[in-house]
Design a protein around this motif. Structure first.
Motif, PDB file in Angstrom:
ATOM      1  N   GLY A  90       9.056   7.963  -6.748  1.00  0.00           N
ATOM      2  CA  GLY A  90       9.664   6.651  -6.618  1.00  0.00           C
ATOM      3  C   GLY A  90       9.469   5.745  -7.810  1.00  0.00           C
ATOM      4  O   GLY A  90       9.821   4.581  -7.752  1.00  0.00           O
ATOM      5  N   ILE A  91       8.873   6.258  -8.891  1.00  0.00           N
ATOM      6  CA  ILE A  91       8.695   5.421 -10.076  1.00  0.00           C
ATOM      7  C   ILE A  91      10.007   5.335 -10.837  1.00  0.00           C
ATOM      8  O   ILE A  91      10.654   6.359 -11.104  1.00  0.00           O
ATOM      9  CB  ILE A  91       7.585   5.987 -10.972  1.00  0.00           C
ATOM     10  N   HIS A 149       3.915   1.584  -1.077  1.00  0.00           N
ATOM     11  CA  HIS A 149       4.538   1.760  -2.388  1.00  0.00           C
ATOM     12  C   HIS A 149       3.542   2.326  -3.391  1.00  0.00           C
ATOM     13  O   HIS A 149       3.884   3.217  -4.170  1.00  0.00           O
ATOM     14  CB  HIS A 149       5.071   0.418  -2.889  1.00  0.00           C
ATOM     15  N   MET A 150       2.323   1.794  -3.354  1.00  0.00           N
ATOM     16  CA  MET A 150       1.345   2.231  -4.330  1.00  0.00           C
ATOM     17  C   MET A 150       0.975   3.685  -4.114  1.00  0.00           C
ATOM     18  O   MET A 150       0.856   4.454  -5.059  1.00  0.00           O
ATOM     19  CB  MET A 150       0.104   1.363  -4.242  1.00  0.00           C
ATOM     20  N   TRP A 176       0.834  -1.204   0.000  1.00  0.00           N
ATOM     21  CA  TRP A 176       0.000   0.000   0.000  1.00  0.00           C
ATOM     22  C   TRP A 176       0.865   1.248   0.000  1.00  0.00           C
ATOM     23  O   TRP A 176       0.598   2.218  -0.713  1.00  0.00           O
ATOM     24  CB  TRP A 176      -0.929  -0.025   1.205  1.00  0.00           C
ATOM     25  N   ARG A 235       2.807   5.995  -2.823  1.00  0.00           N
ATOM     26  CA  ARG A 235       3.908   6.851  -3.251  1.00  0.00           C
ATOM     27  C   ARG A 235       3.940   6.951  -4.767  1.00  0.00           C
ATOM     28  O   ARG A 235       4.082   8.025  -5.332  1.00  0.00           O
ATOM     29  CB  ARG A 235       5.218   6.268  -2.733  1.00  0.00           C
ATOM     30  N   ALA A 236       3.750   5.787  -5.429  1.00  0.00           N
ATOM     31  CA  ALA A 236       3.838   5.771  -6.885  1.00  0.00           C
ATOM     32  C   ALA A 236       2.675   6.512  -7.527  1.00  0.00           C
ATOM     33  O   ALA A 236       2.801   7.072  -8.612  1.00  0.00           O
ATOM     34  CB  ALA A 236       3.881   4.333  -7.384  1.00  0.00           C
ATOM     35  N   LEU A 237       1.539   6.528  -6.834  1.00  0.00           N
ATOM     36  CA  LEU A 237       0.356   7.182  -7.380  1.00  0.00           C
ATOM     37  C   LEU A 237       0.607   8.674  -7.564  1.00  0.00           C
ATOM     38  O   LEU A 237       0.088   9.301  -8.481  1.00  0.00           O
ATOM     39  CB  LEU A 237      -0.821   6.950  -6.430  1.00  0.00           C
TER      40      LEU A 237
END
Lengths: 167, 176, 400
Positions: B40-41, B31-32, B29, B34-36
Motif C-alpha cells: 500500500g505504499i 495503515h502503519m 495503526w 500494512r505499510a510496514l
C-alpha cells in the motif's frame, strides 16, 4: 564547600535582585527576579531544605513569575524604558538602603542572640516533606484549614468579580 | 433568510471523545502495519523509478521534431512555431533545399532549429500551429543542464528525440 | 592482588606510583566514589538521551510516513539510519540569523532555556536498579516527583522569551499561547499524581519505583506479593499470591490510579506541546509559532528541546505509572550486573514504546481549538484530578 556555595548563590541572588531595580526593560526585570528566586532556591538546597527549595521554584518561579511575564508582555510597557534616572531619587534610595543596612548590622552585632553559635539542629526523624506535613496537620491544623477557606473565598470572589454580567 | 442549523445532540460516548480517538488510532495503526510490510505504499522512488510508464497519452513533455517514414525532415521552416511560441524559445534558421534533391518541391527546410528548454513552457502551441505536423511534444521530462547552453536543444538532438512519425501528412507524396 | 600491584609498580617511577596510589585511594573514598560515579552516570545518560533524541526525530518521520502510506527518509545510510547526522550537519552549516529588530541577548538565550529543563529532569529519574552496587539514579532526592513538576514549570520561559524577543507577531502569539497552555495544564499535571504520593507515601521516585516492584505497576497493580523469579518457577504459589492480593482495596485503588494515569498522560501531551495540543507552534496558523524567526542551531535547539522534553516526559510517565525499570519476573541489579543491564534496557524500552505512542497520536488526531483546549484543561481535567484525590483518600481511609 558549603560556605563557598553560600557566598556564590548569595552574591548571585543579590546581583539579580539589584538587576530587578536597575534594569530598564520590564521583561529583563522579571527575568532577573526569576533568576534571583532560583538562586534563593539553591541557598535552601545548601541548607538541605529540598522541599522548600522545590516549592520556591514551583510556586514563585514556575507559576507566579510566568503570570507576571505574561502580563508584562501583553502590556508591552515602553514608557519604563524611556524614563530617565534622576540623581536625587538615586541618592534618596541609596540613603534609605544605607540606613537599613546600618540598622541591620548594628542589631545583629549587638544582639546577645547572635553572639554565640546556635546549638545544632536535632536529627530529623522523617524526611522534610513528612515533617512539614506533620507540623501543618498536627500543630497548626486549624490555621491551615482557615487559610484554605480564605483562599476558597478569595477564588470565588475573583470568579464573581471577573464575570461580565455583574448586576 | 436566517436558517438555524440544528446541531445533533451528542451521545455520552461522542462527548467523551475517547471512542472516536481510539477508532482513529486503530485506523492509523492499520495503515502503519500494512505499510510496514511494504504494502500500500504509494511513494515512487524517483530517480530509479520513473514516471514513464504512468504518463498519460496526452502528456506534454519536451517539444521535438519528427521525420516521416521516408526519412524526410517534415519541418519546412515556415517559422509559424517561432512566431507563436509565447516565451520565444524557438529559433529557426531556414535554408533552401538545393536543386536536384528528391524533395526540391518542398523548397525549404531548417538549417538550424533550436529550442531553448530553459524558456519553453510546454504549452504545446507549436504542435498545434504546425501545418506540417512536424513538431510534437513527446514524453521527455526532467530536462536538466549545467549551463544555459546545455539547455538548448539543437536540430540533431530534436530529431533524435522525436524519431519517426508515420502517416498524417501525405501532401508531398509522389502520387499527389 | 598485592603481587599484581607490586608487578605493576615496576613500570612507574616511585613518585608517579605514589601519585597513582593516592589517586586510587581518593577515587575509592566515599566522596570520591560518589563524584566519579555520578559524573560517569550523567555522561552516559546524557549520551543515551541525545542519541535517542536524534533517532526519535528520525522515527517520527518514518512512522508518520508509514501511517500515511509513504516511505519517509530512506536514502542516507541503510534505511536512512544516518539521516539524523545529515540533518545535524545541515543545521550546523546554516547561517545563524538574528532578525534586525529582535532583542539580541534574549533572542539567543531562549533556545538554551528550552533545552536545559528537560535535561535537568533526567537527573532524578531512576533509569535502572543498580549496577555493581551503584544506584542507577543520578540524584535520588526525597522530593524527586515535585522536582520534576517544578522543572517542567520553568520550561515555559524559553518559549515565552523566544516569542517576545523575536519581536514578530507569529512568535509572539505562539509565546502567549504557550504560557497560558502550560499554566493551565501544569495544575492538572501536578494534581493528577497526588494519588500516587498518597498510595506510596513518598515523593522519592526511587521509593515509588520500589513500591511498584513489590506491589505491581500503578496501571496494573496485580502482583501484590511481588512477582519474582521464584514465582515463575512455582506458578501455583504465584497464583495464590495474586489471588490473595486481589483484595477490595487493591481493586478499588486501581480506579483512581487509572484516572490519574489518563490525566497525567494527556497533560503531558499539552506540556510538551505535542499534537493534539501543539497550539504554540501550529504550523498552519502561526508558521511554526515561537521558533518562526530562528534558523540554524537556534532552531535545532528548539527542535531537540521539544524531543528531549518528550523523552523526559516519557521517562516520568514510565517511572510513575509503568513500574520504572522493573519487569515482572526480572530481579534487580543486586542479583548480578546482567540483571542490572536488563533493568536499564527495560526502562529505555518502555520510554521508546511511549515515544511511539506520542508519535502515533500526533499523526492520528487533529489539533484542538484554543478554547477547547482551555475548557478541557480547566473544566474537565482540573476537577477530575481533585475528585480523584478525594476518591483515593476515601479508599485509603475506609477500605482496609
Amino acid at each position: 564547600m558549603q560556605l563557598t556555595l553560600f557566598w556564590f548563590f548569595s552574591l548571585l541572588m543579590i546581583g539579580f535582585g539589584a538587576g530587578v531595580v536597575v534594569l530598564r526593560n520590564p521583561v529583563a526585570c522579571a527575568l532577573s527576579l526569576v533568576a534571583s528566586f532560583l538562586a534563593l532556591a539553591a541557598l535552601f538546597v545548601t541548607l538541605d531544605a529540598y522541599f522548600i527549595a522545590i516549592i520556591q521554584v514551583l510556586v514563585t518561579a514556575g507559576a507566579v513569575m510566568v503570570l507576571f511575564l505574561f502580563i508584562i508582555m501583553l502590556l508591552n510597557l515602553k514608557a519604563e524604558e524611556r524614563r530617565r534616572v534622576k540623581l536625587s531619587a538615586m541618592l534618596g534610595g541609596g540613603l534609605i538602603v544605607g540606613c537599613f543596612l546600618e540598622l541591620l548590622s548594628s542589631t545583629l552585632s549587638t544582639s546577645p542572640l547572635f553572639s554565640q553559635p546556635l546549638p545544632p539542629l536535632t536529627e530529623p526523624v522523617h524526611s522534610d516533606v513528612a515533617m512539614i506535613g506533620l507540623t501543618l496537620f498536627h500543630s497548626f491544623n486549624l490555621p491551615f484549614q482557615v487559610i484554605g477557606v480564605l483562599l476558597l473565598v478569595a477564588t470565588i470572589g475573583v470568579v464573581l468579580l471577573s464575570r461580565q454580567t455583574l448586576k | 433568510m436566517a436558517f438555524i442549523v440544528n446541531r445533533k445532540k451528542l451521545t455520552l460516548a461522542e462527548k467523551l471523545y475517547l471512542p472516536a480517538i481510539f477508532s482513529g488510532l486503530a485506523i492509523t495503526w492499520k495503515h502503519m502495519k500494512r505499510a510496514l510490510f511494504g504494502k500500500g505504499i504509494i511513494t515512487m522512488q524517483y530517480p530509479e523509478e520513473k514516471w514513464d510508464k504512468h504518463l498519460p497519452e496526452w502528456y506534454r513533455g519536451a517539444p521535438t521534431l519528427v521525420k516521416d517514414e521516408t526519412g524526410r525532415e517534415r519541418c519546412v521552416a515556415c517559422q509559424l512555431c517561432e512566431f507563436i511560441c509565447p516565451p520565444r524559445a524557438i529559433t529557426i534558421e531556414p535554408m533552401e533545399i538545393p536543386d536536384g534533391s528528391h524533395w526540391r518541391k518542398v523548397e525549404k527546410k531548417p538549417r538550424a532549429f533550436d529550442i531553448d528548454m530553459a524558456r519553453c513552457i510546454y504549452c504545446g502551441l507549436c504542435e498545434e500551429v504546425c501545418p506540417e505536423q512536424a513538431i510534437f511534444l513527446r514524453k521527455d521530462y526532467s530536462i536538466t543542464g549545467l549551463s544555459r547552453d546545455q539547455m538548448v536543444n539543437h536540430k540533431d538532438k530534436l530529431y533524435e528525440m522525436g524519431g519517426v512519425m508515420n502517416g498524417l501528412v501525405i501532401k508531398w507524396n509522389e502520387k499527389k | 592482588m598485592d603481587d599484581f600491584s607490586n608487578f605493576i609498580s615496576h613500570f612507574f617511577s616511585p613518585a608517579a606510583w605514589t601519585f597513582l596510589k593516592t589517586l586510587g585511594e581518593r577515587l575509592m573514598s566515599p566522596i570520591g566514589f560518589l563524584i566519579w560515579t555520578t559524573f560517569l552516570k550523567s555522561t552516559i545518560l546524557l549520551g543515551i538521551i541525545l542519541g535517542l533524541v536524534s533517532y526519535t526525530v528520525y522515527a517520527e518521520r518514518r512512522v508518520s510516513a508509514l501511517i500515511q502510506d509513504r516511505l519517509g527518509p530512506n536514502r542516507v545510510g541503510w534505511q536512512g539510519l544516518l539521516q539524523p547526522i545529515a540533518d545535524a550537519a545541515k543545521l550546523l552549516l546554516k547561517e545563524n540569523f538574528t532578525p534586525k529588530n529582535a532583542n539580541y541577548f534574549y533572542f539567543r538565550l531562549a533556545p538554551k532555556l528550552v533545552m536545559i529543563p528537560p535535561i535537568l529532569v533526567l537527573g532524578v529519574l531512576p533509569f535502572g536498579s543498580s549496577l555493581f552496587g551503584v544506584q542507577m539514579t543520578i540524584a535520588s532526592i526525597n522530593v524527586g516527583a515535585i522536582y520534576v513538576l517544578a522543572i517542567s514549570s520553568i520550561s515555559v520561559y524559553g518559549i515565552v522569551l523566544a516569542g517576545w524577543a523575536s519581536n514578530s507577531k507569529y512568535p509572539f502569539l505562539g509565546g502567549i499561547r504557550s504560557t497560558s497552555q502550560m499554566i493551565s495544564y501544569e495544575l492538572s499535571l501536578a494534581l493528577s499524581i497526588v494519588p500516587i504520593f498518597m498510595v506510596v507515601g513518598s515523593l522519592n521516585l526511587n521509593t515509588i519505583v520500589q513500591y511498584q516492584v513489590e506491589q505491581g505497576w500503578m496501571i496494573a497493580p496485580f502482583w501484590p506479593q511481588g512477582m519474582n523469579w521464584h514465582a515463575l518457577l512455582h506458578p501455583a504459589a504465584a497464583w495464590q499470591a495474586i489471588a490473595a492480593g486481589m483484595s477490595l482495596r487493591h481493586l478499588l485503588l486501581w480506579i483512581p490510579l487509572i484516572i490519574s494515569f489518563f490525566i497525567f498522560f494527556v497533560s503531558m501531551f499539552a506540556e510538551t506541546n505535542r499534537l493534539p495540543f501543539d497550539l504554540p507552534e501550529a504550523e498552519q496558523e502561526l508558521i511554526g509559532g515561537y521558533h518562526t524567526e530562528y534558523s540554524s542551531m537556534g532552531f535545532a535547539l528548539f527542535f531537540l528541546g521539544e524531543y528531549t522534553a518528550m523523552i523526559s516526559g516519557a521517562g516520568v510517565i514510565t517511572t510513575l505509572f509503568l513500574g520504572g525499570w522493573s519487569l515482572p519476573f526480572i530481579p534487580d541489579g543486586s542479583h548480578g550486573w546482567v540483571w542490572g543491564l536488563i533493568n536499564i534496557g527495560a526502562f529505555f524500552a518502555k520510554i521508546i514504546a511511549l515515544l511511539f505512542v506520542f508519535i502515533w497520536v500526533r499523526w492520528t488526531l487533529p489539533r484542538f481549538r484554543y478554547d477547547q483546549l482551555m475548557k478541557l484543561g480547566w473544566y474537565f481535567f482540573f476537577e477530575l484530578a481533585i475528585v480523584n484525590i478525594f476518591l483515593t483518600a476515601l479508599i485509603l481511609t475506609y477500605v482496609k
